[in-house]
Enzyme design. Sequence first.
Site, PDB file in Angstrom:
ATOM      1  N   GLU A  44     -20.886   5.177  31.647  1.00  0.00           N
ATOM      2  CA  GLU A  44     -21.213   4.472  30.399  1.00  0.00           C
ATOM      3  C   GLU A  44     -21.326   2.960  30.597  1.00  0.00           C
ATOM      4  O   GLU A  44     -21.001   2.179  29.713  1.00  0.00           O
ATOM      5  CB  GLU A  44     -20.172   4.773  29.298  1.00  0.00           C
ATOM      6  CG  GLU A  44     -19.841   6.229  29.104  1.00  0.00           C
ATOM      7  CD  GLU A  44     -21.007   7.063  28.636  1.00  0.00           C
ATOM      8  OE1 GLU A  44     -22.127   6.519  28.503  1.00  0.00           O
ATOM      9  OE2 GLU A  44     -20.829   8.266  28.423  1.00  0.00           O
ATOM     10  N   TRP A  94     -28.236  12.088  36.550  1.00  0.00           N
ATOM     11  CA  TRP A  94     -26.833  11.982  36.143  1.00  0.00           C
ATOM     12  C   TRP A  94     -26.566  12.585  34.766  1.00  0.00           C
ATOM     13  O   TRP A  94     -25.944  11.972  33.921  1.00  0.00           O
ATOM     14  CB  TRP A  94     -26.355  10.532  36.190  1.00  0.00           C
ATOM     15  CG  TRP A  94     -26.533   9.858  37.503  1.00  0.00           C
ATOM     16  CD1 TRP A  94     -27.294   8.762  37.765  1.00  0.00           C
ATOM     17  CD2 TRP A  94     -25.950  10.233  38.755  1.00  0.00           C
ATOM     18  NE1 TRP A  94     -27.236   8.430  39.088  1.00  0.00           N
ATOM     19  CE2 TRP A  94     -26.407   9.318  39.733  1.00  0.00           C
ATOM     20  CE3 TRP A  94     -25.083  11.254  39.153  1.00  0.00           C
ATOM     21  CZ2 TRP A  94     -26.039   9.394  41.069  1.00  0.00           C
ATOM     22  CZ3 TRP A  94     -24.716  11.327  40.494  1.00  0.00           C
ATOM     23  CH2 TRP A  94     -25.183  10.412  41.417  1.00  0.00           C
ATOM     24  N   GLY A 111       3.320   7.758  49.053  1.00  0.00           N
ATOM     25  CA  GLY A 111       3.272   7.579  50.494  1.00  0.00           C
ATOM     26  C   GLY A 111       2.287   8.536  51.142  1.00  0.00           C
ATOM     27  O   GLY A 111       1.215   8.819  50.607  1.00  0.00           O
TER      28      GLY A 111
END
Length: 404
Positions: free
Chosen positions: A382, A160, A358
């Site tokens: 974080e 990551w 919508g």
Amino acid sequence: MARLAQTAGLTDIQQEILSTVRDFVDKEIIPVATGLEHRDEYPQQIVDGLKELGLFGLMIPEEYGGLGESLLTYALCVEEIARGWMSVSGIINTHFIVAYMLKQHGTQEQKDHYLPKMAAGDIRGAFSMSEPALGSDVSAITSKAVKDGDDYVLNGQKMWLTNGGTSSLVAVLVRSDEGHSPEEAAAKPHKSMTTFLIEKEPGFGEVRPGLTIPGKIDKMGYKGVDTTELIMDGLRLPADRVLGGVTGRGFYQMMDGVEVGRVNVAARGCGVAQRAFELGVSYAQQRHTFGKPIAQHQAIQFKLAEMATKVEAAHAMMVNAARKKDSGERNDLEAGMAKYLASEYCKEVVEDAFRIHGGYGFSKEYEIERLYREAPMLLIGEGTAEIQKMIIGRRLLEEYRFQG
């Protein structure tokens, strides 16, 4: 009130910086963000524009070529940029965490070497704590550095990394049991971690001997910015690449940087929520049902009122956390609260704007569809909501200790 989330007490310089960033966002980011995001394309032209504005040096001291601005100024700029496209704010966030860690904890030689180039945007930073088998449990890190003569040899896999491919400097947290017995390292793992500064070539594949950046991770949202793994296999670094020059301090250095990161994530949540409110309130005045704009229906007005109140509340907490950090005081409580509230409110405001649209909210032609996929990242970035609650709860017990 001209717009939501105004900040009292700003200097003329801060207001000028924010005005410049806001104009840049309106003209250079918002018109192209959705197209770039759908193509998962790195926003090179936007990044070049931020470099020309000097934003990569915003918080770096003037002596190193930066603007020397506060965390508050930075957070407010991030809020504006995330309002345009959250991915762009991610590009500068990791850069500033590394720059902040260098400024606060680096040796003088490290500051002199890196900060001027980072201020100019010639070196862009990324940082890495997570691994494939862990996220919030930093003490479980298995990546390791072993002393070998005058060097260290690093092995392990990280996960990551925002800017993993495009960065040229990565701050990596690994285990280094140097000076500790196995028993001591197991009992106090936080004291057995070190942050290393890894210079590399931008790109993917083997970016230096012993270091590989695989291709981008395919994500639901938060596209454009590259998120990657990092694999160290016999990566050799000289001892002067230890942040601060002393091993065993990495966990505390990283946590200091993460406090800045949590203010940033709070600011991103505020920016995305602001944009969602803008889209919702605009659409509600254009869409007609039962002979009038849906904004005139009480149900929609209630929804807009709730959305605006959440935007204001999250902004106020984010500003408070940034100002606390700027004052030099401990701000883990305020940063945790701001990150938790802003990310949760962002999700709720985006969903309400989605509902106002919508069926059209489900169409990729409408910007709210992109925001609906981006907001969830803030719930985990974080530190998850659960981690923030743990931090908040522990700090509250410190402050309100029972005296009976």
